[in-house]
Design an enzyme around this catalytic site. Structure first.
Site, mmCIF file in Angstrom:
data_model
loop_
_atom_site.group_PDB
_atom_site.id
_atom_site.type_symbol
_atom_site.label_atom_id
_atom_site.label_comp_id
_atom_site.label_asym_id
_atom_site.label_seq_id
_atom_site.Cartn_x
_atom_site.Cartn_y
_atom_site.Cartn_z
ATOM 1 N N ASN A 167 -27.886 -3.310 14.147
ATOM 2 C CA ASN A 167 -27.569 -4.380 15.084
ATOM 3 C C ASN A 167 -27.189 -5.648 14.331
ATOM 4 O O ASN A 167 -27.710 -5.952 13.261
ATOM 5 C CB ASN A 167 -28.697 -4.620 16.089
ATOM 6 C CG ASN A 167 -30.056 -4.898 15.485
ATOM 7 O OD1 ASN A 167 -30.457 -4.272 14.508
ATOM 8 N ND2 ASN A 167 -30.777 -5.826 16.071
ATOM 9 N N GLU A 199 -26.619 -9.598 15.292
ATOM 10 C CA GLU A 199 -26.764 -10.636 16.317
ATOM 11 C C GLU A 199 -25.893 -11.845 16.010
ATOM 12 O O GLU A 199 -25.347 -11.986 14.911
ATOM 13 C CB GLU A 199 -28.229 -11.063 16.432
ATOM 14 C CG GLU A 199 -29.108 -9.966 16.969
ATOM 15 C CD GLU A 199 -30.562 -10.377 17.125
ATOM 16 O OE1 GLU A 199 -31.303 -9.576 17.702
ATOM 17 O OE2 GLU A 199 -30.970 -11.473 16.673
ATOM 18 N N CYS A 214 -24.948 -3.843 19.105
ATOM 19 C CA CYS A 214 -26.054 -2.922 18.827
ATOM 20 C C CYS A 214 -25.700 -1.969 17.691
ATOM 21 O O CYS A 214 -24.529 -1.710 17.414
ATOM 22 C CB CYS A 214 -26.381 -2.110 20.073
ATOM 23 S SG CYS A 214 -26.923 -3.096 21.482
ATOM 24 N N GLU A 227 -26.036 1.301 17.553
ATOM 25 C CA GLU A 227 -25.365 2.510 18.006
ATOM 26 C C GLU A 227 -23.866 2.295 18.156
ATOM 27 O O GLU A 227 -23.058 3.106 17.702
ATOM 28 C CB GLU A 227 -25.941 2.982 19.361
ATOM 29 C CG GLU A 227 -27.401 3.332 19.303
ATOM 30 C CD GLU A 227 -28.365 2.188 19.615
ATOM 31 O OE1 GLU A 227 -29.458 2.452 20.117
ATOM 32 O OE2 GLU A 227 -28.019 1.017 19.322
ATOM 33 N N CYS A 273 -29.811 1.381 24.524
ATOM 34 C CA CYS A 273 -29.716 0.525 25.712
ATOM 35 C C CYS A 273 -28.608 1.051 26.634
ATOM 36 O O CYS A 273 -27.851 1.956 26.273
ATOM 37 C CB CYS A 273 -29.445 -0.920 25.308
ATOM 38 S SG CYS A 273 -27.750 -1.232 24.740
ATOM 39 N N CYS A 308 -25.009 0.880 25.207
ATOM 40 C CA CYS A 308 -24.794 1.909 24.171
ATOM 41 C C CYS A 308 -24.687 3.289 24.795
ATOM 42 O O CYS A 308 -23.871 4.106 24.370
ATOM 43 C CB CYS A 308 -25.911 1.867 23.138
ATOM 44 S SG CYS A 308 -25.790 0.419 22.063
#
Length: 160
Positions: free
Chosen positions: A62, A64, A73, A75, A112, A115
């Site tokens: 990830n 940010e 993210c 993934e 999530c 993803c």
């Protein structure tokens, strides 16, 4: 009115030591990727490793950003890289590890919603299930034999 029942099924391993060797090796790559995550705001680090049918292993973590929705993210970082660099390759398996810097995470953390939707696009396009293993920093590892198990009512291109 009708009732529609949807069931999902997962395999649960006590820990990474119970995983098949090839899966534990892929998870080890996800662990390394997690350590390189950039998560100064959430302090929640995620690592992903993807095995392609050509033998390549792609990792992601990830990333940010102070403009919070601008991050990405692990993934999607990994899957989009795989798609851009190896567009003909199929994704065989994903290994995911996630956990907070603040608290020990021992429960499996699945992808999530965003993803899941991104992974579903690849699974549908390649017409081959993607095997997904996910865990917290330690403890149980869960396996979903297909993204459709994690997102049974997928939004996909045939409705457009």
């Amino acid at each position: 009115m009708k009732i529609k029942k949807i069931e999902t099924q997962f395999e649960v391993y006590d820990d990474v030591n119970e995983l098949p060797k090839d899966v534990s090796e892929l998870m080890a790559e996800a662990v390394k990727a997690r350590l390189r995550a950039y998560a100064p705001y959430s302090k929640f680090l995620v690592g992903a490793a993807i095995l392609l049918d050509n033998g390549e292993i792609i990792t992601g973590n990830n990333q940010e950003n102070a403009a919070y929705p601008s991050g990405l993210c692990a993934e999607r970082t990994a899957i989009y890289y795989a798609g851009s660099q190896y567009p003909e390759a199929k994704i065989i398996r994903m290994a995911l590890i996630a956990g907070s810097v603040k608290n020990k995470t021992t429960m499996p953390i699945p992808p999530c919603g965003a993803c899941r939707q991104a992974i579903s696009e690849y699974e549908i396009n390649q017409d081959l299930p993607i095997d997904i293993y996910f865990m917290g920093e330690s403890g149980e590892v869960m396996r979903s034999k297909s993204l459709s198990n994690l997102l049974p009512l997928v939004f996909e291109k045939s409705v457009l």
